[in-house]
Motif scaffolding. Structure first.
Motif, PDB file in Angstrom:
ATOM      1  N   THR A 282      -5.155  12.872   6.401  1.00 19.06           N
ATOM      2  CA  THR A 282      -4.505  14.515   6.692  1.00 19.06           C
ATOM      3  C   THR A 282      -3.329  14.224   7.622  1.00 19.06           C
ATOM      4  OG1 THR A 282      -6.148  14.418   8.679  1.00 19.06           O
ATOM      5  CG2 THR A 282      -6.892  15.353   6.678  1.00 19.06           C
ATOM      6  N   ALA A 283      -2.854  15.287   8.203  1.00 22.61           N
ATOM      7  CA  ALA A 283      -1.600  14.851   8.773  1.00 22.61           C
ATOM      8  C   ALA A 283      -2.070  14.714  10.369  1.00 22.61           C
ATOM      9  CB  ALA A 283      -0.554  16.118   8.757  1.00 22.61           C
TER      10      ALA A 283
ATOM     11  N   HIS B 242       0.902  -1.262  -0.057  1.00 18.18           N
ATOM     12  CA  HIS B 242       0.224   0.046  -0.087  1.00 18.18           C
ATOM     13  C   HIS B 242       0.802   1.111  -0.059  1.00 18.18           C
ATOM     14  CE1 HIS B 242       0.918  -0.424   4.413  1.00 18.18           C
ATOM     15  NE2 HIS B 242       0.633   0.842   4.424  1.00 18.18           N
ATOM     16  N   VAL B 243       0.188   2.418  -0.276  1.00 14.77           N
ATOM     17  CA  VAL B 243       0.997   3.700  -0.416  1.00 14.77           C
ATOM     18  C   VAL B 243      -0.010   4.700   0.395  1.00 14.77           C
ATOM     19  CG1 VAL B 243       1.546   5.679  -1.764  1.00 14.77           C
ATOM     20  CG2 VAL B 243       1.948   3.555  -2.707  1.00 14.77           C
ATOM     21  N   GLN B 244       0.802   5.508   1.195  1.00 11.24           N
ATOM     22  CA  GLN B 244      -0.106   6.520   2.097  1.00 11.24           C
ATOM     23  C   GLN B 244       0.402   7.841   1.529  1.00 11.24           C
ATOM     24  OE1 GLN B 244       0.179   6.392   6.136  1.00 11.24           O
ATOM     25  NE2 GLN B 244      -1.525   8.220   6.462  1.00 11.24           N
ATOM     26  N   LEU B 245      -0.466   8.655   1.131  1.00 18.56           N
ATOM     27  CA  LEU B 245      -0.309  10.059   0.887  1.00 18.56           C
ATOM     28  C   LEU B 245      -1.022  10.744   2.010  1.00 18.56           C
ATOM     29  CD1 LEU B 245      -0.968  10.532  -2.955  1.00 18.56           C
ATOM     30  CD2 LEU B 245       1.282  10.146  -1.853  1.00 18.56           C
ATOM     31  N   VAL B 246      -0.400  11.938   2.548  1.00 19.09           N
ATOM     32  CA  VAL B 246      -0.522  12.659   3.703  1.00 19.09           C
ATOM     33  C   VAL B 246      -0.697  13.938   2.985  1.00 19.09           C
ATOM     34  CG1 VAL B 246      -0.234  13.651   6.084  1.00 19.09           C
ATOM     35  CG2 VAL B 246       0.590  11.203   5.373  1.00 19.09           C
ATOM     36  N   VAL B 247      -2.036  14.625   3.093  1.00 22.37           N
ATOM     37  CA  VAL B 247      -2.089  15.769   2.068  1.00 22.37           C
ATOM     38  C   VAL B 247      -2.548  16.915   2.926  1.00 22.37           C
ATOM     39  CG1 VAL B 247      -2.753  14.182   0.226  1.00 22.37           C
ATOM     40  CG2 VAL B 247      -4.508  14.982   1.746  1.00 22.37           C
ATOM     41  N   ARG B 248      -2.484  18.245   2.498  1.00 23.01           N
ATOM     42  CA  ARG B 248      -2.672  19.487   3.092  1.00 23.01           C
ATOM     43  C   ARG B 248      -4.529  19.729   3.116  1.00 23.01           C
ATOM     44  NH1 ARG B 248       1.551  21.109   0.106  1.00 23.01           N
ATOM     45  NH2 ARG B 248       0.376  21.717  -1.484  1.00 23.01           N
ATOM     46  N   ASP B 249      -4.964  19.224   1.902  1.00 21.34           N
ATOM     47  CA  ASP B 249      -6.413  19.512   1.778  1.00 21.34           C
ATOM     48  C   ASP B 249      -7.184  18.218   1.526  1.00 21.34           C
ATOM     49  OD1 ASP B 249      -8.916  20.406   0.945  1.00 21.34           O
ATOM     50  OD2 ASP B 249      -8.259  22.204  -0.023  1.00 21.34           O
ATOM     51  N   LEU B 250      -7.843  17.451   2.189  1.00 18.95           N
ATOM     52  CA  LEU B 250      -8.454  16.205   2.115  1.00 18.95           C
ATOM     53  C   LEU B 250      -9.421  16.331   1.253  1.00 18.95           C
ATOM     54  CD1 LEU B 250      -8.251  13.213   2.841  1.00 18.95           C
ATOM     55  CD2 LEU B 250     -10.020  13.658   4.577  1.00 18.95           C
TER      56      LEU B 250
ATOM     57  N   ALA C 292      -0.190   9.052   9.995  1.00 18.64           N
ATOM     58  CA  ALA C 292       0.628  10.265   9.533  1.00 18.64           C
ATOM     59  C   ALA C 292       1.615  10.578  10.263  1.00 18.64           C
ATOM     60  CB  ALA C 292      -0.347  11.210   9.009  1.00 18.64           C
ATOM     61  N   GLN C 293       1.382  10.565  11.660  1.00 16.47           N
ATOM     62  CA  GLN C 293       2.231  10.891  12.619  1.00 16.47           C
ATOM     63  C   GLN C 293       2.538  12.411  12.642  1.00 16.47           C
ATOM     64  OE1 GLN C 293       5.710   8.272  12.487  1.00 16.47           O
ATOM     65  NE2 GLN C 293       4.523   6.694  13.503  1.00 16.47           N
ATOM     66  N   GLY C 294       1.389  13.265  12.141  1.00 16.86           N
ATOM     67  CA  GLY C 294       1.490  14.768  12.131  1.00 16.86           C
ATOM     68  C   GLY C 294       2.446  15.249  10.775  1.00 16.86           C
ATOM     69  N   GLU C 295       2.973  14.449  10.051  1.00 18.19           N
ATOM     70  CA  GLU C 295       3.774  14.900   8.713  1.00 18.19           C
ATOM     71  C   GLU C 295       3.099  14.706   7.354  1.00 18.19           C
ATOM     72  OE1 GLU C 295       6.744  16.171   9.211  1.00 18.19           O
ATOM     73  OE2 GLU C 295       6.906  16.106  11.408  1.00 18.19           O
TER      74      GLU C 295
ATOM     75  N   GLY D 202     -11.103  11.842   8.403  1.00 16.68           N
ATOM     76  CA  GLY D 202      -9.444  12.340   7.965  1.00 16.68           C
ATOM     77  C   GLY D 202      -8.820  11.620   7.028  1.00 16.68           C
ATOM     78  N   TYR D 203      -9.536  10.495   6.527  1.00 18.67           N
ATOM     79  CA  TYR D 203      -9.055   9.794   5.536  1.00 18.67           C
ATOM     80  C   TYR D 203      -9.909   9.360   4.224  1.00 18.67           C
ATOM     81  CZ  TYR D 203     -10.628   5.739   7.879  1.00 18.67           C
ATOM     82  OH  TYR D 203     -11.547   4.844   8.241  1.00 18.67           O
ATOM     83  N   PHE D 204      -9.410   8.659   3.173  1.00 16.89           N
ATOM     84  CA  PHE D 204     -10.016   7.919   2.161  1.00 16.89           C
ATOM     85  C   PHE D 204      -9.127   6.840   1.782  1.00 16.89           C
ATOM     86  CE2 PHE D 204      -8.614  11.540  -0.405  1.00 16.89           C
ATOM     87  CZ  PHE D 204      -8.426  10.932  -1.601  1.00 16.89           C
TER      88      PHE D 204
END
Length: 142
Positions: free
Chosen positions: A57-58, A14-22, A63-66, A46-48
């Motif tokens: 989201t962070a 899997h891949v996770q992207l953590v974004v500014r604007d969900l 995401a651990q805030g990053e 906070g996710y999809f």
């Protein structure tokens, strides 16, 4: 999200992207995946996610805030028309052109389009052509 199947032979789990604007990312990826015929897997606070891509989201615990850095993700397309539809949908839903649909020199029949998602990730749809599609897989032991 619960996973019930284990798929051997895949390089990526899997891949996770953590974004500014969900909201912007969800609109972008929903449109892209609709064209690519990939169903959205689900959403939560906070996710999809869809298939093996998890976007959050962070603030999400995973995401651990990053925020994640810039990535290049390439999605498979069934044919050239699907690559073209991907590009059009991505641009109409917050993406920026990063290389319109066309043949690339990577190998004969490589037809792709590139867009930048709302967070600056380079997102590609690629069709490898009929010759590559029908060729058998080869496994190599090292």
């Amino acid at each position: 999200m619960e996973t019930n199947e284990l798929h051997r032979g895949r390089l990526i789990d899997h891949v996770q992207l953590v974004v500014r604007d969900l909201t912007a990312s969800q609109a972008f990826y929903s449109a892209v995946f609709d064209v690519l015929e990939v169903p959205m897997g689900g959403t939560g606070d906070g996710y999809f996610w869809a298939d093996e891509l998890f976007v959050s989201t962070a603030d999400n615990e995973a995401a651990q805030g990053e925020l994640t850095g810039r990535h290049h993700l390439a999605f498979q397309a069934r044919d050239r028309a699907m690559v073209e539809a991907f590009h059009k949908a991505a641009i109409a839903n917050g993406g920026r052109d990063n290389g319109g649909p066309g043949e690339r020199s990577y190998h004969p029949g490589y037809y792709a389009a590139f867009v930048m998602d709302p967070d600056g990730n380079n997102i590609e749809a690629v069709f490898h052509g009929e010759a590559r599609r029908s060729a058998p897989s080869v496994k190599v032991a090292f």
